[in-house]
Scaffold this motif. Structure first.
Motif, PDB file in Angstrom:
ATOM      1  N   VAL A   1       0.859  -1.179   0.000  1.00 25.13           N
ATOM      2  CA  VAL A   1       0.000   0.000   0.000  1.00 25.13           C
ATOM      3  C   VAL A   1       0.898   1.232   0.000  1.00 25.13           C
ATOM      4  CG1 VAL A   1      -1.736   1.290   1.295  1.00 25.13           C
ATOM      5  CG2 VAL A   1      -1.883  -1.205   1.154  1.00 25.13           C
ATOM      6  N   ILE A   2       0.637   2.134  -0.932  1.00 18.60           N
ATOM      7  CA  ILE A   2       1.436   3.357  -1.098  1.00 18.60           C
ATOM      8  C   ILE A   2       0.735   4.501  -0.385  1.00 18.60           C
ATOM      9  CG2 ILE A   2       2.468   4.944  -2.764  1.00 18.60           C
ATOM     10  CD1 ILE A   2       3.434   2.024  -3.102  1.00 18.60           C
ATOM     11  N   GLU A   3       1.468   5.211   0.437  1.00 19.16           N
ATOM     12  CA  GLU A   3       0.946   6.409   1.093  1.00 19.16           C
ATOM     13  C   GLU A   3       1.065   7.570   0.103  1.00 19.16           C
ATOM     14  OE1 GLU A   3      -0.697   8.642   4.238  1.00 19.16           O
ATOM     15  OE2 GLU A   3      -0.536   6.477   3.964  1.00 19.16           O
ATOM     16  N   VAL A   4      -0.052   8.156  -0.258  1.00 22.91           N
ATOM     17  CA  VAL A   4      -0.079   9.255  -1.225  1.00 22.91           C
ATOM     18  C   VAL A   4      -0.387  10.549  -0.470  1.00 22.91           C
ATOM     19  CG1 VAL A   4      -1.203  10.201  -3.275  1.00 22.91           C
ATOM     20  CG2 VAL A   4      -0.855   7.723  -3.068  1.00 22.91           C
TER      21      VAL A   4
ATOM     22  N   THR B   1      -5.534   4.327  -1.651  1.00 23.49           N
ATOM     23  CA  THR B   1      -5.434   5.193  -2.820  1.00 23.49           C
ATOM     24  C   THR B   1      -4.584   4.559  -3.917  1.00 23.49           C
ATOM     25  OG1 THR B   1      -5.702   7.128  -1.432  1.00 23.49           O
ATOM     26  CG2 THR B   1      -4.725   7.489  -3.584  1.00 23.49           C
ATOM     27  N   ALA B   2      -3.457   3.953  -3.505  1.00 25.56           N
ATOM     28  CA  ALA B   2      -2.545   3.343  -4.467  1.00 25.56           C
ATOM     29  C   ALA B   2      -1.970   2.060  -3.874  1.00 25.56           C
ATOM     30  CB  ALA B   2      -1.418   4.303  -4.814  1.00 25.56           C
ATOM     31  N   VAL B   3      -1.899   1.024  -4.715  1.00 29.37           N
ATOM     32  CA  VAL B   3      -1.360  -0.262  -4.294  1.00 29.37           C
ATOM     33  C   VAL B   3      -0.436  -0.771  -5.397  1.00 29.37           C
ATOM     34  CG1 VAL B   3      -1.928  -2.663  -3.728  1.00 29.37           C
ATOM     35  CG2 VAL B   3      -3.413  -0.816  -2.931  1.00 29.37           C
ATOM     36  N   ARG B   4       0.733  -1.253  -4.979  1.00 33.13           N
ATOM     37  CA  ARG B   4       1.664  -1.869  -5.930  1.00 33.13           C
ATOM     38  C   ARG B   4       1.631  -3.379  -5.718  1.00 33.13           C
ATOM     39  NH1 ARG B   4       5.871   1.258  -7.064  1.00 33.13           N
ATOM     40  NH2 ARG B   4       6.029   1.808  -4.912  1.00 33.13           N
ATOM     41  N   ALA B   5       1.581  -4.142  -6.815  1.00 32.69           N
ATOM     42  CA  ALA B   5       1.611  -5.602  -6.743  1.00 32.69           C
ATOM     43  C   ALA B   5       2.077  -6.156  -8.078  1.00 32.69           C
ATOM     44  CB  ALA B   5       0.231  -6.160  -6.400  1.00 32.69           C
ATOM     45  N   ASN B   6       2.985  -7.098  -8.020  1.00 32.26           N
ATOM     46  CA  ASN B   6       3.429  -7.844  -9.202  1.00 32.26           C
ATOM     47  C   ASN B   6       3.857  -6.942 -10.364  1.00 32.26           C
ATOM     48  OD1 ASN B   6       4.027 -10.344 -10.268  1.00 32.26           O
ATOM     49  ND2 ASN B   6       2.071 -10.526 -11.317  1.00 32.26           N
TER      50      ASN B   6
ATOM     51  N   PHE C   1       2.860  -3.887 -11.041  1.00 29.27           N
ATOM     52  CA  PHE C   1       1.858  -2.919 -11.456  1.00 29.27           C
ATOM     53  C   PHE C   1       1.480  -2.005 -10.297  1.00 29.27           C
ATOM     54  CE2 PHE C   1       1.241  -6.316 -14.535  1.00 29.27           C
ATOM     55  CZ  PHE C   1       1.142  -5.604 -15.718  1.00 29.27           C
ATOM     56  N   VAL C   2       0.985  -0.822 -10.633  1.00 34.88           N
ATOM     57  CA  VAL C   2       0.451   0.113  -9.649  1.00 34.88           C
ATOM     58  C   VAL C   2      -1.020   0.323  -9.983  1.00 34.88           C
ATOM     59  CG1 VAL C   2       0.531   2.489  -8.789  1.00 34.88           C
ATOM     60  CG2 VAL C   2       2.656   1.249  -9.258  1.00 34.88           C
ATOM     61  N   PHE C   3      -1.862   0.155  -8.979  1.00 34.85           N
ATOM     62  CA  PHE C   3      -3.310   0.313  -9.118  1.00 34.85           C
ATOM     63  C   PHE C   3      -3.723   1.567  -8.360  1.00 34.85           C
ATOM     64  CE2 PHE C   3      -2.104  -4.074  -9.400  1.00 34.85           C
ATOM     65  CZ  PHE C   3      -2.863  -4.588 -10.428  1.00 34.85           C
ATOM     66  N   ILE C   4      -4.342   2.509  -9.068  1.00 36.25           N
ATOM     67  CA  ILE C   4      -4.809   3.755  -8.459  1.00 36.25           C
ATOM     68  C   ILE C   4      -6.327   3.700  -8.377  1.00 36.25           C
ATOM     69  CG2 ILE C   4      -4.871   6.277  -8.600  1.00 36.25           C
ATOM     70  CD1 ILE C   4      -2.018   5.134  -8.234  1.00 36.25           C
ATOM     71  N   SER C   5      -6.853   3.862  -7.155  1.00 30.24           N
ATOM     72  CA  SER C   5      -8.305   3.867  -6.948  1.00 30.24           C
ATOM     73  C   SER C   5      -8.948   5.017  -7.713  1.00 30.24           C
ATOM     74  CB  SER C   5      -8.628   4.034  -5.463  1.00 30.24           C
ATOM     75  OG  SER C   5      -8.264   2.887  -4.750  1.00 30.24           O
ATOM     76  N   ALA C   6     -10.231   4.876  -7.964  1.00 25.13           N
ATOM     77  CA  ALA C   6     -10.970   5.935  -8.646  1.00 25.13           C
ATOM     78  C   ALA C   6     -10.741   7.258  -7.915  1.00 25.13           C
ATOM     79  CB  ALA C   6     -12.446   5.590  -8.712  1.00 25.13           C
ATOM     80  N   THR C   7     -10.267   8.236  -8.679  1.00 25.52           N
ATOM     81  CA  THR C   7      -9.818   9.508  -8.123  1.00 25.52           C
ATOM     82  C   THR C   7     -10.764  10.624  -8.542  1.00 25.52           C
ATOM     83  OG1 THR C   7      -7.548   8.680  -8.302  1.00 25.52           O
ATOM     84  CG2 THR C   7      -7.819  11.031  -7.994  1.00 25.52           C
ATOM     85  N   PRO C   8     -11.450  11.215  -7.571  1.00 25.69           N
ATOM     86  CA  PRO C   8     -12.345  12.327  -7.875  1.00 25.69           C
ATOM     87  C   PRO C   8     -11.544  13.620  -8.067  1.00 25.69           C
ATOM     88  CG  PRO C   8     -12.377  11.877  -5.541  1.00 25.69           C
ATOM     89  CD  PRO C   8     -11.489  10.845  -6.155  1.00 25.69           C
ATOM     90  N   PRO C   9     -12.212  14.707  -8.391  1.00 23.46           N
ATOM     91  CA  PRO C   9     -11.516  15.987  -8.604  1.00 23.46           C
ATOM     92  C   PRO C   9     -11.103  16.637  -7.275  1.00 23.46           C
ATOM     93  CG  PRO C   9     -13.862  16.273  -8.934  1.00 23.46           C
ATOM     94  CD  PRO C   9     -13.638  14.812  -8.710  1.00 23.46           C
TER      95      PRO C   9
ATOM     96  N   LEU D   1      -4.754  12.055 -10.316  1.00 26.36           N
ATOM     97  CA  LEU D   1      -4.284  10.754 -10.770  1.00 26.36           C
ATOM     98  C   LEU D   1      -2.775  10.783 -10.995  1.00 26.36           C
ATOM     99  CD1 LEU D   1      -5.664   7.991 -11.722  1.00 26.36           C
ATOM    100  CD2 LEU D   1      -5.222   8.860 -14.015  1.00 26.36           C
ATOM    101  N   LYS D   2      -2.303  11.817 -11.665  1.00 28.88           N
ATOM    102  CA  LYS D   2      -0.867  11.987 -11.920  1.00 28.88           C
ATOM    103  C   LYS D   2      -0.098  12.062 -10.604  1.00 28.88           C
ATOM    104  CE  LYS D   2       2.214  15.089 -14.529  1.00 28.88           C
ATOM    105  NZ  LYS D   2       3.065  15.731 -13.541  1.00 28.88           N
ATOM    106  N   HIS D   3      -0.623  12.798  -9.647  1.00 29.43           N
ATOM    107  CA  HIS D   3      -0.013  12.928  -8.321  1.00 29.43           C
ATOM    108  C   HIS D   3       0.101  11.555  -7.647  1.00 29.43           C
ATOM    109  CE1 HIS D   3       0.636  14.720  -4.322  1.00 29.43           C
ATOM    110  NE2 HIS D   3      -0.285  13.879  -3.882  1.00 29.43           N
ATOM    111  N   CYS D   4      -0.959  10.764  -7.717  1.00 29.15           N
ATOM    112  CA  CYS D   4      -0.958   9.428  -7.114  1.00 29.15           C
ATOM    113  C   CYS D   4       0.072   8.523  -7.780  1.00 29.15           C
ATOM    114  CB  CYS D   4      -2.343   8.801  -7.214  1.00 29.15           C
ATOM    115  SG  CYS D   4      -3.612   9.619  -6.228  1.00 29.15           S
ATOM    116  N   LEU D   5       0.119   8.560  -9.094  1.00 33.02           N
ATOM    117  CA  LEU D   5       1.097   7.752  -9.833  1.00 33.02           C
ATOM    118  C   LEU D   5       2.518   8.124  -9.443  1.00 33.02           C
ATOM    119  CD1 LEU D   5      -0.646   7.858 -13.308  1.00 33.02           C
ATOM    120  CD2 LEU D   5      -0.192   5.767 -11.989  1.00 33.02           C
ATOM    121  N   GLU D   6       2.792   9.412  -9.378  1.00 30.37           N
ATOM    122  CA  GLU D   6       4.142   9.865  -9.029  1.00 30.37           C
ATOM    123  C   GLU D   6       4.508   9.473  -7.601  1.00 30.37           C
ATOM    124  OE1 GLU D   6       3.985  13.997 -10.165  1.00 30.37           O
ATOM    125  OE2 GLU D   6       4.270  13.478 -12.292  1.00 30.37           O
ATOM    126  N   ALA D   7       3.542   9.517  -6.685  1.00 30.40           N
ATOM    127  CA  ALA D   7       3.802   9.089  -5.306  1.00 30.40           C
ATOM    128  C   ALA D   7       4.168   7.607  -5.257  1.00 30.40           C
ATOM    129  CB  ALA D   7       2.580   9.369  -4.429  1.00 30.40           C
TER     130      ALA D   7
END
Length: 130
Positions: free
Chosen positions: A5-8, A24-29, A31-39, A63-69
């Motif tokens: 679990v990634i702390e964003v 918010t963000a989880v890394r596994a195998n 890949f990075v999975f970002i939960s549905a991100t509202p505005p 979304l970009k912020h979450c990916l970068e985190a």
């Protein structure tokens, strides 16, 4: 491989404050999975108000912020799902979305939803190579 679990910054606190049972963000195998991100404004943590293009821009910035985190980027996104409360928003969303994914865009789904219990019109989730 176990999940990580990634702390964003901003988003993880927002999710916890709302009492939502998700990460918010989880890394596994690889890949990075970002939960549905509202505005959400990534400085204040407040919901961004405005028309669908304003909200789409804010969701994509979040979304970009979450990916970068999580140590990845928009360039590594392989799948996107857009949830919107009105299928009539499709073209307006695409105008904004195309600025973020203008070269080799990822696979994508557009899902109209009836409503959700918060005051926004769009959420965007994705899967990226980590």
């Amino acid at each position: 491989m176990k999940k990580e679990v990634i702390e964003v910054p901003v988003m993880s606190d927002k999710v916890r404050a709302l009492g939502l049972p998700c990460s918010t963000a989880v890394r596994a195998n690889g890949f990075v999975f970002i939960s549905a991100t509202p505005p959400v404004d990534m400085v204040t943590g407040e919901m961004v108000r405005g028309d669908i293009e304003v909200q789409t821009e804010a969701s994509l910035k979040a979304l970009k912020h979450c990916l970068e985190a999580a140590g990845t980027s928009l360039e590594n996104v392989v799948m996107v799902r857009i949830y919107a409360v009105n299928s009539g928003f499709y073209n307006a969303i695409n105008r904004v979305y195309a600025r973020y994914f203008n070269v080799n865009p990822p696979a994508r789904s557009f899902v109209p939803v009836a409503s959700w219990p918060m005051e926004f019109d769009i959420e965007i989730e994705c899967v990226a190579v980590g």
